[in-house]
Structure formats: C-alpha cells, structure tokens
Enzyme design. Structure first.
Site, PDB file in Angstrom:
ATOM      1  N   GLU A  85      -1.487  11.434   6.944  1.00  0.00           N
ATOM      2  CA  GLU A  85      -1.452  11.906   5.556  1.00  0.00           C
ATOM      3  C   GLU A  85      -2.789  11.673   4.865  1.00  0.00           C
ATOM      4  OE1 GLU A  85       1.767  10.246   3.297  1.00  0.00           O
ATOM      5  OE2 GLU A  85       1.539  11.758   1.726  1.00  0.00           O
ATOM      6  N   LYS A 270       8.220   4.045  -0.335  1.00  0.00           N
ATOM      7  CA  LYS A 270       7.552   4.905   0.658  1.00  0.00           C
ATOM      8  C   LYS A 270       6.043   4.783   0.516  1.00  0.00           C
ATOM      9  CE  LYS A 270       5.629   8.865   2.265  1.00  0.00           C
ATOM     10  NZ  LYS A 270       4.219   9.368   2.008  1.00  0.00           N
ATOM     11  N   ASP A 286       6.068  -2.133  16.132  1.00  0.00           N
ATOM     12  CA  ASP A 286       7.249  -1.271  16.055  1.00  0.00           C
ATOM     13  C   ASP A 286       7.544  -0.964  14.588  1.00  0.00           C
ATOM     14  OD1 ASP A 286      10.541  -1.491  17.596  1.00  0.00           O
ATOM     15  OD2 ASP A 286       9.784  -0.203  16.008  1.00  0.00           O
ATOM     16  N   HIS A 384      -4.953  13.427  -4.489  1.00  0.00           N
ATOM     17  CA  HIS A 384      -4.315  13.733  -3.202  1.00  0.00           C
ATOM     18  C   HIS A 384      -4.694  15.124  -2.727  1.00  0.00           C
ATOM     19  CE1 HIS A 384      -1.057  13.299  -0.202  1.00  0.00           C
ATOM     20  NE2 HIS A 384      -0.925  14.598  -0.360  1.00  0.00           N
TER      21      HIS A 384
HETATM   22  C1  LIG Z   1      -7.443   9.237  -3.681  1.00  0.00           C
HETATM   23  C2  LIG Z   1      -7.975   8.433  -4.856  1.00  0.00           C
HETATM   24  C3  LIG Z   1      -8.535   7.091  -4.349  1.00  0.00           C
HETATM   25  C4  LIG Z   1      -9.090   9.190  -5.534  1.00  0.00           C
HETATM   26  O1  LIG Z   1      -9.374   8.501  -6.735  1.00  0.00           O
HETATM   27  P1  LIG Z   1     -10.697   8.853  -7.531  1.00  0.00           P
HETATM   28  O2  LIG Z   1     -10.734   7.958  -8.725  1.00  0.00           O
HETATM   29  O3  LIG Z   1     -10.814  10.324  -7.688  1.00  0.00           O
HETATM   30  O4  LIG Z   1     -11.747   8.392  -6.419  1.00  0.00           O
HETATM   31  P2  LIG Z   1     -13.318   8.330  -6.558  1.00  0.00           P
HETATM   32  O5  LIG Z   1     -13.865   9.583  -5.966  1.00  0.00           O
HETATM   33  O6  LIG Z   1     -13.719   7.903  -7.923  1.00  0.00           O
HETATM   34  O7  LIG Z   1     -13.603   7.109  -5.534  1.00  0.00           O
HETATM   35  C5  LIG Z   1     -13.141   5.820  -5.893  1.00  0.00           C
HETATM   36  C6  LIG Z   1     -12.990   5.042  -4.613  1.00  0.00           C
HETATM   37  O8  LIG Z   1     -11.868   5.555  -3.902  1.00  0.00           O
HETATM   38  C7  LIG Z   1     -12.170   5.561  -2.503  1.00  0.00           C
HETATM   39  N1  LIG Z   1     -12.259   6.950  -2.075  1.00  0.00           N
HETATM   40  C8  LIG Z   1     -12.161   8.032  -2.842  1.00  0.00           C
HETATM   41  N2  LIG Z   1     -12.267   9.146  -2.097  1.00  0.00           N
HETATM   42  C9  LIG Z   1     -12.459   8.742  -0.823  1.00  0.00           C
HETATM   43  C10 LIG Z   1     -12.652   9.426   0.414  1.00  0.00           C
HETATM   44  N3  LIG Z   1     -12.645  10.753   0.491  1.00  0.00           N
HETATM   45  N4  LIG Z   1     -12.831   8.693   1.534  1.00  0.00           N
HETATM   46  C11 LIG Z   1     -12.813   7.361   1.478  1.00  0.00           C
HETATM   47  N5  LIG Z   1     -12.654   6.644   0.336  1.00  0.00           N
HETATM   48  C12 LIG Z   1     -12.462   7.339  -0.799  1.00  0.00           C
HETATM   49  C13 LIG Z   1     -13.517   4.896  -2.342  1.00  0.00           C
HETATM   50  O9  LIG Z   1     -13.357   3.498  -2.219  1.00  0.00           O
HETATM   51  C14 LIG Z   1     -14.148   5.220  -3.644  1.00  0.00           C
HETATM   52  O10 LIG Z   1     -15.178   4.324  -3.966  1.00  0.00           O
HETATM   53  P3  LIG Z   1     -16.693   4.785  -3.603  1.00  0.00           P
HETATM   54  O11 LIG Z   1     -16.712   5.111  -2.128  1.00  0.00           O
HETATM   55  O12 LIG Z   1     -16.948   6.016  -4.436  1.00  0.00           O
HETATM   56  O13 LIG Z   1     -17.537   3.601  -3.958  1.00  0.00           O
HETATM   57  C15 LIG Z   1      -6.851   8.176  -5.906  1.00  0.00           C
HETATM   58  O14 LIG Z   1      -6.477   9.413  -6.479  1.00  0.00           O
HETATM   59  C16 LIG Z   1      -5.633   7.507  -5.304  1.00  0.00           C
HETATM   60  O15 LIG Z   1      -5.671   6.347  -4.950  1.00  0.00           O
HETATM   61  N6  LIG Z   1      -4.522   8.252  -5.216  1.00  0.00           N
HETATM   62  C17 LIG Z   1      -3.297   7.730  -4.617  1.00  0.00           C
HETATM   63  C18 LIG Z   1      -3.201   8.369  -3.273  1.00  0.00           C
HETATM   64  C19 LIG Z   1      -1.950   7.959  -2.544  1.00  0.00           C
HETATM   65  O16 LIG Z   1      -1.196   7.121  -2.956  1.00  0.00           O
HETATM   66  N7  LIG Z   1      -1.764   8.616  -1.416  1.00  0.00           N
HETATM   67  C20 LIG Z   1      -0.600   8.439  -0.604  1.00  0.00           C
HETATM   68  C21 LIG Z   1       0.103   9.798  -0.463  1.00  0.00           C
HETATM   69  S1  LIG Z   1       1.056  10.114  -1.907  1.00  0.00           S
HETATM   70  C22 LIG Z   1       2.488   9.218  -1.500  1.00  0.00           C
HETATM   71  O17 LIG Z   1       3.121   9.479  -0.499  1.00  0.00           O
HETATM   72  C23 LIG Z   1       2.794   7.964  -2.236  1.00  0.00           C
HETATM   73  C24 LIG Z   1       3.469   8.129  -3.586  1.00  0.00           C
HETATM   74  C25 LIG Z   1       2.490   8.623  -4.596  1.00  0.00           C
HETATM   75  O18 LIG Z   1       4.545   9.073  -3.566  1.00  0.00           O
HETATM   76  C26 LIG Z   1       3.996   6.738  -3.894  1.00  0.00           C
HETATM   77  C27 LIG Z   1       4.665   6.632  -5.232  1.00  0.00           C
HETATM   78  O19 LIG Z   1       5.262   7.622  -5.659  1.00  0.00           O
HETATM   79  O20 LIG Z   1       4.589   5.511  -5.778  1.00  0.00           O
HETATM   80  N1  LIG Z   2      15.520  -3.418  17.810  1.00  0.00           N
HETATM   81  C1  LIG Z   2      14.234  -3.658  17.969  1.00  0.00           C
HETATM   82  O1  LIG Z   2      13.491  -3.823  16.985  1.00  0.00           O
HETATM   83  C2  LIG Z   2      13.631  -3.747  19.314  1.00  0.00           C
HETATM   84  C3  LIG Z   2      12.273  -3.625  19.400  1.00  0.00           C
HETATM   85  N2  LIG Z   2      11.627  -3.746  20.600  1.00  0.00           N
HETATM   86  C4  LIG Z   2      10.184  -3.577  20.631  1.00  0.00           C
HETATM   87  O2  LIG Z   2       9.652  -3.769  21.897  1.00  0.00           O
HETATM   88  C5  LIG Z   2       8.455  -4.539  21.837  1.00  0.00           C
HETATM   89  C6  LIG Z   2       8.697  -5.822  22.581  1.00  0.00           C
HETATM   90  O3  LIG Z   2       8.586  -6.885  21.685  1.00  0.00           O
HETATM   91  P1  LIG Z   2       8.488  -8.381  22.198  1.00  0.00           P
HETATM   92  O4  LIG Z   2       9.835  -8.794  22.638  1.00  0.00           O
HETATM   93  O5  LIG Z   2       7.793  -9.227  21.209  1.00  0.00           O
HETATM   94  O6  LIG Z   2       7.481  -8.247  23.383  1.00  0.00           O
HETATM   95  P2  LIG Z   2       7.506  -8.777  24.871  1.00  0.00           P
HETATM   96  O7  LIG Z   2       8.803  -9.308  25.283  1.00  0.00           O
HETATM   97  O8  LIG Z   2       6.945  -7.696  25.648  1.00  0.00           O
HETATM   98  O9  LIG Z   2       6.435  -9.993  24.780  1.00  0.00           O
HETATM   99  C7  LIG Z   2       6.710 -11.116  24.054  1.00  0.00           C
HETATM  100  C8  LIG Z   2       6.505 -12.259  25.030  1.00  0.00           C
HETATM  101  O10 LIG Z   2       5.114 -12.590  25.108  1.00  0.00           O
HETATM  102  C9  LIG Z   2       5.011 -13.955  25.572  1.00  0.00           C
HETATM  103  N3  LIG Z   2       3.984 -14.639  24.792  1.00  0.00           N
HETATM  104  C10 LIG Z   2       2.755 -14.919  25.251  1.00  0.00           C
HETATM  105  N4  LIG Z   2       2.038 -15.544  24.307  1.00  0.00           N
HETATM  106  C11 LIG Z   2       2.838 -15.670  23.217  1.00  0.00           C
HETATM  107  C12 LIG Z   2       2.653 -16.214  21.919  1.00  0.00           C
HETATM  108  N5  LIG Z   2       1.491 -16.764  21.515  1.00  0.00           N
HETATM  109  N6  LIG Z   2       3.681 -16.168  21.034  1.00  0.00           N
HETATM  110  C13 LIG Z   2       4.850 -15.636  21.412  1.00  0.00           C
HETATM  111  N7  LIG Z   2       5.101 -15.074  22.639  1.00  0.00           N
HETATM  112  C14 LIG Z   2       4.083 -15.094  23.528  1.00  0.00           C
HETATM  113  C15 LIG Z   2       6.406 -14.556  25.378  1.00  0.00           C
HETATM  114  O11 LIG Z   2       7.002 -14.614  26.650  1.00  0.00           O
HETATM  115  P3  LIG Z   2       7.213 -16.079  27.306  1.00  0.00           P
HETATM  116  O12 LIG Z   2       7.848 -16.904  26.224  1.00  0.00           O
HETATM  117  O13 LIG Z   2       8.104 -15.813  28.466  1.00  0.00           O
HETATM  118  O14 LIG Z   2       5.849 -16.538  27.665  1.00  0.00           O
HETATM  119  C16 LIG Z   2       7.152 -13.521  24.563  1.00  0.00           C
HETATM  120  O15 LIG Z   2       8.518 -13.483  24.787  1.00  0.00           O
HETATM  121  C17 LIG Z   2       8.127  -4.723  20.417  1.00  0.00           C
HETATM  122  O16 LIG Z   2       7.302  -3.676  19.977  1.00  0.00           O
HETATM  123  C18 LIG Z   2       9.494  -4.628  19.756  1.00  0.00           C
HETATM  124  O17 LIG Z   2       9.413  -4.197  18.443  1.00  0.00           O
HETATM  125  C19 LIG Z   2      12.295  -4.044  21.744  1.00  0.00           C
HETATM  126  C20 LIG Z   2      13.671  -4.174  21.703  1.00  0.00           C
HETATM  127  C21 LIG Z   2      14.431  -3.964  20.494  1.00  0.00           C
END
Ligand SMILES: CC(C)(COP(=O)([O-])OP(=O)([O-])OC[C@H]1O[C@@H](n2cnc3c(N)ncnc32)[C@H](O)[C@@H]1OP(=O)([O-])[O-])[C@@H](O)C(=O)NCCC(=O)NCCSC(=O)C[C@@](C)(O)CC(=O)[O-]
Ligand SMILES: NC(=O)C1=CN([C@@H]2O[C@H](COP(=O)(O)OP(=O)(O)OC[C@H]3O[C@@H](n4cnc5c(N)ncnc54)[C@H](OP(=O)(O)O)[C@@H]3O)[C@@H](O)[C@H]2O)C=CC1
Length: 432
Positions: A85, A270, A286, A384
């Site tokens: 997006e 969202k 995940d 946006h």
């Molecule tokens: C998009 C802006 C930032 C523009 O805002 P603006 O004021 O027009 O931006 P600007 O041109 O003045 O730039 C300000 C700063 O924004 C950044 N920036 C600005 N443009 C760029 C670019 N092209 N590439 C990288 N960075 C960018 C960058 O940090 C920049 O600083 P600068 O680089 O100028 O020093 C603003 O309008 C904004 O934040 N909008 C919100 C956008 C958003 O939320 N998008 C998600 C999709 S919409 C959605 O799904 C969520 C929503 C909205 O439904 C959630 C809700 O309802 O609550």
């Molecule tokens: N419903 C759900 O959300 C489900 C999601 N998944 C997804 O599948 C993936 C598998 O996840 P996950 O079970 O974590 O992965 P894995 O089982 O693949 O790996 C985790 C294992 O890594 C080992 N390990 C090594 N170093 C560390 C450490 N520092 N801390 C903890 N564990 C360590 C441990 O095994 P050991 O202790 O034997 O050394 C641990 O069990 C994830 O992306 C998960 O989201 C999977 C099933 C269901």
C-alpha cells in the site's frame, strides 16, 4: 547500535542502489548484506521455497521500504517494511521525523508468555475435576517442563497453570480448559507450546478422568503485551491551513470516536496494523496470529475498541498510548529459512523478541498518529493519493523517462485513474 548514524533526510530522493549504499555507509549493512540486497534481495531460492510450504510453483515478491531514522527508547532504527500500500512507509517516516525532534517513542514488552490450551470433556463433575488437577499441579508442571528441556535451560518454560469452565453450546457438554502459561523466550513458540500441550494431555486425562479434545496454543497472547507511547508538542502539529491546537483537538476527537464506535475502531486499528503487519512480514513473523490477537484484544471488554488513544497533556501537547498483544519470534519458523528475514533482523540490529515486539508497537502507534493527523487536517486523500498516483502510473505502464511527468500531471488532473494516466502518456508521447 550506537555506531549507527541517522540517514540523510532526502533518503527518499535517492535511487534504490543509492539508498543501499547510504545504509552501508551509515553502518547498517555489512558487505555480505549489502551484496545480498544489491543482487535483488528476494533471494528466496526456489528449492528453499519448495521446502517452506506445499505444492510450490513460484515465488511472490513484495516491495520493501524503510521507515527512516525511527526513534525508539533512545535508539535509531531503520525499519524494514514489506507492504503493497502506498503512503504507509511515508507516513511512518513522517512520524519518525516528528518524534525524533521530541524525544522519540518509548515502548516495552512484557514477558513473552504464550498460552497453551488443553480442552477436557466427558467429566461428570468438572469442578471436582479441577480440584483433582489443582492437587496434582506439581506433577503436571513437571511433565510440562520435561517436554521442553531446552526452553527451561535458556530461562523459559512453564510460568503458571489456570483452569476455565465452559458449556458446549451445541454439544451440550461441559468443558474444563487447562491453560499452560509458557515463556517461550525469543521464539513465537507456537510449535513448542502445541507440543507441550500434546505431551501433557494424557496425564490430565488420567488425573481427572476426562477426554482431551483440543491441544493447541491460544493466539490471544494477552500476557505478551507491548506498550508504546509518544508525546508530540502542539506547536509542531500544524498542517497547511490548520493550527497545532486544531490538529491536536481533532486527533483527540478522532481517537474518542474510535474508543466509542466499533465502525471507526476497526479502521483506526487497521491503520495501526498497516505498520505492525509490514514489520511482521519483513521479519518473517506470522502476521495472521498477530492480527487475530490484536482484534480479539480490542474486543476484550465486550465491545470492539481502538487499541490506542490520544489525549492532551497538562501543557497542551498531544500524548498517544498503544497497548496490544504482540507475540513474535526472532528465531525459529520461517525466520531461519528466508535470507531476507535474516538480513532485515541484521539491519534492525535486533536479536531479542521483546525488542522486536516493542518496535512493532511503536511502529503501530506511529502509523496511527500519521493517519489521524492527515484525517484531522486536510484528509487522507491528499497525501495518500499523491503517492497512489505512482502506483497508477506504473499500472498504466508509464515509460520511465516520462514517469515523473505522468505522475505530476495525474495528480494535477485530480483524476487518479489508469485511463487518465494512459491519456496523459499518449498526450506526452504524441505532443498533443
Ligand atoms: C503521506 C504523508 C506523510 C504526506 O504528508 P505531507 O505533509 O504531504 O508530507 P511532506 O511531503 O511534507 O513530507 C513530510 C515527511 O513525510 C515523509 N514523506 C512524505 N512523502 C514521502 C515519500 N514519498 N517517501 C518517503 N517519505 C515521505 C518524509 O519523512 C517527509 O519528510 P522529508 O523527507 O520531506 O524531510 C501524510 O499525508 C500521511 O502521513 N498520511 C497518512 C498516510 C497513511 O496513513 N497511509 C496508510 C494508508 S491509509 C489507511 O489505510 C489508514 C487509515 C487512514 O484508514 C487509518 C485510519 O483511518 O485511522
Ligand atoms: N496458530 C498459530 O499461530 C501457529 C503459528 N505457527 C507459526 O509457525 C512458526 C513456528 O513458530 P515457532 O514455534 O516459534 O518456531 P519453531 O518451532 O520453528 O522454532 C522455535 C524453536 O527454536 C528454538 N530456539 C532456539 N533458540 C531459541 C531462543 N533463544 N528462544 C526460544 N527458542 C529458541 C526452540 O527449540 P528448542 O527449545 O527445542 O531449542 C524453539 O522451540 C511461527 O511463524 C508461528 O507463528 C505454527 C503453528 C501454529
């Protein structure tokens, strides 16, 4: 991390290769990672993909952007975001820019506890069954720990056992559900918790005489909460045509609506997940489990509400707080098999799951702020759609040599559609 510099603000004006060089020059990449991304970055080899999931026929690429100079807990992060997006990355960069001038974001994550559920039924007296299980808690705990020796050795393991009663709506059968509260350290822990539940279930059946049905983790990881907050000066909230006070007060009104109205809360959340999911994807986590937990938690008091809220501080600034479950891993799962994930964890300089969870919460709050500021001032479309115009020009196959001109004319037309872009391309190419 301390030797990592901030990137130049005009990062966005650079080419992809120049951005990679800037990250390397600022100490975020070693040579190997720099070469990895220069070679295309999506180097998920076909044979690796064929071992990750079933019936593989190809690989599907997403854009990866960087939220530049993201300030959290006194550190600067270049945050990798995988998202389709437009404006999500821009929004996060904007929020980072504003926060960096004002102390940055603060965030923390609680212990990485994942709950496993064992569902018991076929019980004559569920309450008596619970008492039997409580009396045998030590042997149950021992069995659980023995099923995860490595986790216990690294400081994780069983933290608590709890009991919950439900009546089957359609089966008409009573259910006693045993919760195993397990610290999974730096793993998301799903597989391990599932294994422990399956290992302990026979013992539970023997102790209480019930029949174990489900043995599975709960994705409502409400004991793995991540909290983020930020305070932004009112004087820096102004937007074209809007004072800082107006933007502040309108953000608070938007936040209040999201606390009261599920229709608004859903979109508000969202917006938060735009950032959280993009970072989850970039780090091989995940995102479905994170999404499920977030929305379940948002409805924890019976009504679906916003995960964050915004208020006015005593001296009139804007303060935002976000609390949500974030159970993620920095080891295990697809993390070890996808080289891009390993490269992104190296870029972040993060090895602990709780640091990643804290960053995700801060990124969610930052995204929420940027969205609300746009909505509270000139509306979401201005920012946006300007960025969306680039996607539309791309979809219209605008040739690269006239791409920027097509985008400029598309934005000026106010009709950001493929057909309009195609007309503009034709006009530029024919000089008409
Ligand atoms: C998009 C802006 C930032 C523009 O805002 P603006 O004021 O027009 O931006 P600007 O041109 O003045 O730039 C300000 C700063 O924004 C950044 N920036 C600005 N443009 C760029 C670019 N092209 N590439 C990288 N960075 C960018 C960058 O940090 C920049 O600083 P600068 O680089 O100028 O020093 C603003 O309008 C904004 O934040 N909008 C919100 C956008 C958003 O939320 N998008 C998600 C999709 S919409 C959605 O799904 C969520 C929503 C909205 O439904 C959630 C809700 O309802 O609550
Ligand atoms: N419903 C759900 O959300 C489900 C999601 N998944 C997804 O599948 C993936 C598998 O996840 P996950 O079970 O974590 O992965 P894995 O089982 O693949 O790996 C985790 C294992 O890594 C080992 N390990 C090594 N170093 C560390 C450490 N520092 N801390 C903890 N564990 C360590 C441990 O095994 P050991 O202790 O034997 O050394 C641990 O069990 C994830 O992306 C998960 O989201 C999977 C099933 C269901």
């Amino acid at each position: 991390m301390s030797n990592r510099k901030t990137l130049h603000r005009k990062f966005r004006k650079l080419s992809v290769q120049e951005r990679l060089q800037a990250l390397f020059d600022a100490g975020y990449f070693d040579h190997e990672t720099h070469q990895f991304w220069q070679d295309g970055g999506t180097v998920l080899q076909e044979n690796a993909a064929d071992r990750m999931i079933e019936n593989v026929v190809g690989r599907f690429a997403f854009p990866q952007g960087i939220a530049v100079n993201f300030p959290l807990n006194g550190q600067i992060y270049q945050v990798p975001l995988v998202v389709e997006e437009p404006s999500v990355v821009a929004a996060l960069s904007f929020a980072a820019l504003l926060a960096e001038k004002n102390g940055g974001f603060k965030a923390a994550a609680s212990s990485p506890i994942l709950i496993g559920q064992v569902q018991l039924t076929g019980l004559d007296d569920p309450l008596a069954a619970e008492q039997k299980l409580r009396a045998a808690q030590e042997s149950i705990a021992r069995a659980a720990q023995q099923a995860m020796p490595n986790m216990v050795a690294r400081g994780g393991g069983l933290r608590d056992i709890s009991f919950h009663h439900h009546d089957g709506e359609h089966s008409g059968r009573a259910m006693l559900v045993v919760h195993l509260h397990i610290d999974t350290q730096d793993a998301m822990g799903a597989n391990m918790v599932n294994s422990v539940c399956e290992a302990v279930a026979p013992l539970l059946e023997t102790i209480c005489g019930g029949e174990a049905v489900l043995k599975i983790l709960s994705n409502l990881a409400d004991e793995a909460l991540a909290r983020a907050e930020v305070t932004l000066p009112c004087s820096q909230l102004a937007a074209p045509g809007w004072s800082g006070e107006q933007v502040r007060d309108r953000i608070i009104l938007a936040s209040d609506l999201a606390l009261a109205d599920p229709y608004r809360a859903t979109t508000h959340n969202k917006g938060i997940m735009n950032g959280v999911d993009a970072l989850a994807l970039a780090t091989g986590n995940d995102w479905r489990s994170i999404e499920a937990a977030a929305h379940a938690y948002a409805a924890r008091d019976g009504q679906y509400r916003a995960l964050s809220h915004w208020t006015k501080t005593e001296n009139g600034d804007l303060h935002g707080e976000l609390t949500m479950p974030i159970k993620v891993g920095t080891v295990g799962g697809s993390l070890q098999t996808n080289p891009a994930v390993l490269a992104n964890l190296k870029l972040l300089g993060i090895s602990r799951a709780q640091e990643l969870a804290s960053l995700m919460a801060a990124v969610g709050l930052a995204q929420n702020f940027a969205a609300l500021r746009a909505l509270a001032s000139n509306g979401i479309q201005q920012g946006h759609m300007t960025l969306h115009a680039r996607s539309v020009a791309l979809a219209a196959n605008a040739p690269s040599e006239i791409f920027d001109e097509v985008v400029k004319q598309l934005v000026a037309s106010g009709e950001i559609k493929i057909e309009t872009a195609q007309q503009i391309i034709q006009q530029i190419q024919t000089g008409s």
